[in-house]
Design a protein around this motif. Sequence first.
Motif, PDB file in Angstrom:
ATOM      1  N   ILE A 131      18.160  75.969  49.033  1.00 41.25           N
ATOM      2  CA  ILE A 131      18.253  74.522  48.835  1.00 41.25           C
ATOM      3  C   ILE A 131      16.847  73.982  49.056  1.00 41.25           C
ATOM      4  CG2 ILE A 131      19.229  72.343  49.651  1.00 41.25           C
ATOM      5  CD1 ILE A 131      21.613  73.921  50.748  1.00 41.25           C
ATOM      6  N   PHE A 132      16.322  73.275  48.083  1.00 35.68           N
ATOM      7  CA  PHE A 132      14.990  72.705  48.220  1.00 35.68           C
ATOM      8  C   PHE A 132      15.022  71.469  49.110  1.00 35.68           C
ATOM      9  CE2 PHE A 132      14.299  74.312  43.666  1.00 35.68           C
ATOM     10  CZ  PHE A 132      14.043  75.589  44.110  1.00 35.68           C
ATOM     11  N   ILE A 133      15.873  70.517  48.748  1.00 36.16           N
ATOM     12  CA  ILE A 133      15.967  69.239  49.451  1.00 36.16           C
ATOM     13  C   ILE A 133      17.437  68.914  49.644  1.00 36.16           C
ATOM     14  CG2 ILE A 133      15.359  66.792  49.404  1.00 36.16           C
ATOM     15  CD1 ILE A 133      13.308  67.565  47.158  1.00 36.16           C
ATOM     16  N   ALA A 134      17.809  68.505  50.844  1.00 34.68           N
ATOM     17  CA  ALA A 134      19.181  68.073  51.105  1.00 34.68           C
ATOM     18  C   ALA A 134      19.152  66.634  51.590  1.00 34.68           C
ATOM     19  CB  ALA A 134      19.851  68.971  52.143  1.00 34.68           C
ATOM     20  N   CYS A 135      19.822  65.760  50.883  1.00 35.33           N
ATOM     21  CA  CYS A 135      19.927  64.361  51.285  1.00 35.33           C
ATOM     22  C   CYS A 135      21.212  64.220  52.091  1.00 35.33           C
ATOM     23  CB  CYS A 135      19.954  63.460  50.051  1.00 35.33           C
ATOM     24  SG  CYS A 135      19.986  61.708  50.462  1.00 35.33           S
ATOM     25  N   VAL A 136      21.093  63.776  53.330  1.00 36.62           N
ATOM     26  CA  VAL A 136      22.251  63.701  54.225  1.00 36.62           C
ATOM     27  C   VAL A 136      22.399  62.290  54.777  1.00 36.62           C
ATOM     28  CG1 VAL A 136      22.050  66.135  54.880  1.00 36.62           C
ATOM     29  CG2 VAL A 136      20.925  64.406  56.269  1.00 36.62           C
TER      30      VAL A 136
ATOM     31  N   GLY B 179      24.700  66.884  63.390  1.00 34.81           N
ATOM     32  CA  GLY B 179      24.842  68.327  63.263  1.00 34.81           C
ATOM     33  C   GLY B 179      24.697  68.867  61.848  1.00 34.81           C
ATOM     34  N   PHE B 180      24.848  68.022  60.850  1.00 33.41           N
ATOM     35  CA  PHE B 180      24.768  68.485  59.470  1.00 33.41           C
ATOM     36  C   PHE B 180      23.378  69.025  59.129  1.00 33.41           C
ATOM     37  CE2 PHE B 180      25.394  67.626  54.754  1.00 33.41           C
ATOM     38  CZ  PHE B 180      26.233  68.710  54.583  1.00 33.41           C
ATOM     39  N   PRO B 181      22.293  68.310  59.473  1.00 34.86           N
ATOM     40  CA  PRO B 181      20.956  68.861  59.204  1.00 34.86           C
ATOM     41  C   PRO B 181      20.727  70.211  59.898  1.00 34.86           C
ATOM     42  CG  PRO B 181      20.785  66.535  59.694  1.00 34.86           C
ATOM     43  CD  PRO B 181      22.207  66.934  59.990  1.00 34.86           C
ATOM     44  N   ASP B 182      21.177  70.334  61.146  1.00 32.57           N
ATOM     45  CA  ASP B 182      20.996  71.589  61.875  1.00 32.57           C
ATOM     46  C   ASP B 182      21.780  72.716  61.225  1.00 32.57           C
ATOM     47  OD1 ASP B 182      19.360  70.311  63.718  1.00 32.57           O
ATOM     48  OD2 ASP B 182      21.042  69.820  65.049  1.00 32.57           O
ATOM     49  N   ALA B 183      22.980  72.414  60.751  1.00 32.12           N
ATOM     50  CA  ALA B 183      23.798  73.429  60.077  1.00 32.12           C
ATOM     51  C   ALA B 183      23.118  73.913  58.798  1.00 32.12           C
ATOM     52  CB  ALA B 183      25.182  72.868  59.768  1.00 32.12           C
ATOM     53  N   ILE B 184      22.575  72.990  58.028  1.00 28.44           N
ATOM     54  CA  ILE B 184      21.882  73.368  56.790  1.00 28.44           C
ATOM     55  C   ILE B 184      20.658  74.214  57.113  1.00 28.44           C
ATOM     56  CG2 ILE B 184      20.552  72.501  54.826  1.00 28.44           C
ATOM     57  CD1 ILE B 184      22.417  70.018  54.872  1.00 28.44           C
TER      58      ILE B 184
ATOM     59  N   PHE C  83       8.013  73.550  44.208  1.00 25.94           N
ATOM     60  CA  PHE C  83       8.743  74.689  44.779  1.00 25.94           C
ATOM     61  C   PHE C  83       8.547  75.964  43.955  1.00 25.94           C
ATOM     62  CE2 PHE C  83      11.160  70.838  45.978  1.00 25.94           C
ATOM     63  CZ  PHE C  83      11.003  70.917  47.356  1.00 25.94           C
ATOM     64  N   GLU C  84       7.388  76.086  43.348  1.00 26.18           N
ATOM     65  CA  GLU C  84       7.103  77.178  42.421  1.00 26.18           C
ATOM     66  C   GLU C  84       7.415  78.557  43.013  1.00 26.18           C
ATOM     67  OE1 GLU C  84       3.357  78.804  39.762  1.00 26.18           O
ATOM     68  OE2 GLU C  84       2.991  77.435  41.410  1.00 26.18           O
ATOM     69  N   ASN C  85       7.005  78.785  44.249  1.00 24.79           N
ATOM     70  CA  ASN C  85       7.204  80.101  44.853  1.00 24.79           C
ATOM     71  C   ASN C  85       8.662  80.365  45.255  1.00 24.79           C
ATOM     72  OD1 ASN C  85       7.061  78.134  46.858  1.00 24.79           O
ATOM     73  ND2 ASN C  85       6.131  79.502  48.348  1.00 24.79           N
TER      74      ASN C  85
ATOM     75  N   PRO D 272      16.673  77.796  56.174  1.00 23.21           N
ATOM     76  CA  PRO D 272      15.620  77.231  57.027  1.00 23.21           C
ATOM     77  C   PRO D 272      14.473  76.541  56.277  1.00 23.21           C
ATOM     78  CG  PRO D 272      15.611  79.632  57.110  1.00 23.21           C
ATOM     79  CD  PRO D 272      16.800  79.235  56.316  1.00 23.21           C
ATOM     80  N   ALA D 273      14.267  76.851  55.022  1.00 27.40           N
ATOM     81  CA  ALA D 273      13.168  76.236  54.277  1.00 27.40           C
ATOM     82  C   ALA D 273      13.560  74.907  53.633  1.00 27.40           C
ATOM     83  CB  ALA D 273      12.659  77.194  53.197  1.00 27.40           C
TER      84      ALA D 273
END
Length: 183
Positions: free
Chosen positions: A9-14, A19-24, A177-179, A29-30
């Motif tokens: 996942i590149f970007i997660a909008c929450v 706890g949701f950000p920590d779970a993701i 996010f090329e790499n 981790p990236a």
Amino acid sequence: MQSRGLKDIFIACVDGLKGFPDAIESVFPATQIQVCIVHMVRNSMQYVSWKDRKKLVTDLKCLYQAVTEEQALDALTALEQKWDGRYPMIAKSWRNNWTRLSPFFVYPTEIRRAIYTTNAIESLNNSLRKITKNRGAFPNDEAAIKLLYMALRNIMKKWTMPIRGWGTAINQMSIIFENRIPK
């Protein structure tokens, strides 16, 4: 999601769900976690009297539509100076969430349009809630499932509509996010 084949996942909008950000981040981790701008604005408005809402919305737009993080921080400082006397919780909330808000300003406008809100999910939830709310009761579980199935079939028609500016946004992401993009 990972067990179903999601690799990254590149970007997660929450929203503000604890706890949701920590779970993701524990699984991906990236991932860059972005707090929903619309939720921040809504939360800010809950403290404000009706007569001040339009003025505050204008000041908040200066903040989240800033081109750079520095400009956004300047707008936040101006917001504090103007509104802290009456509504001190607004700027405090933005400052408390700044680490999850500031990545927003790194991205170009095309990506910002795609990540500033979680409204697609909320729209689905609201549509389903609207369908079930107007029914007093269901004779059995199967009736409720059928109603939700039919509603989802109608709602899914909207899902094929492209996100405005998606072509440009995906091109920008392929550079940023090329790499991480599989060949």
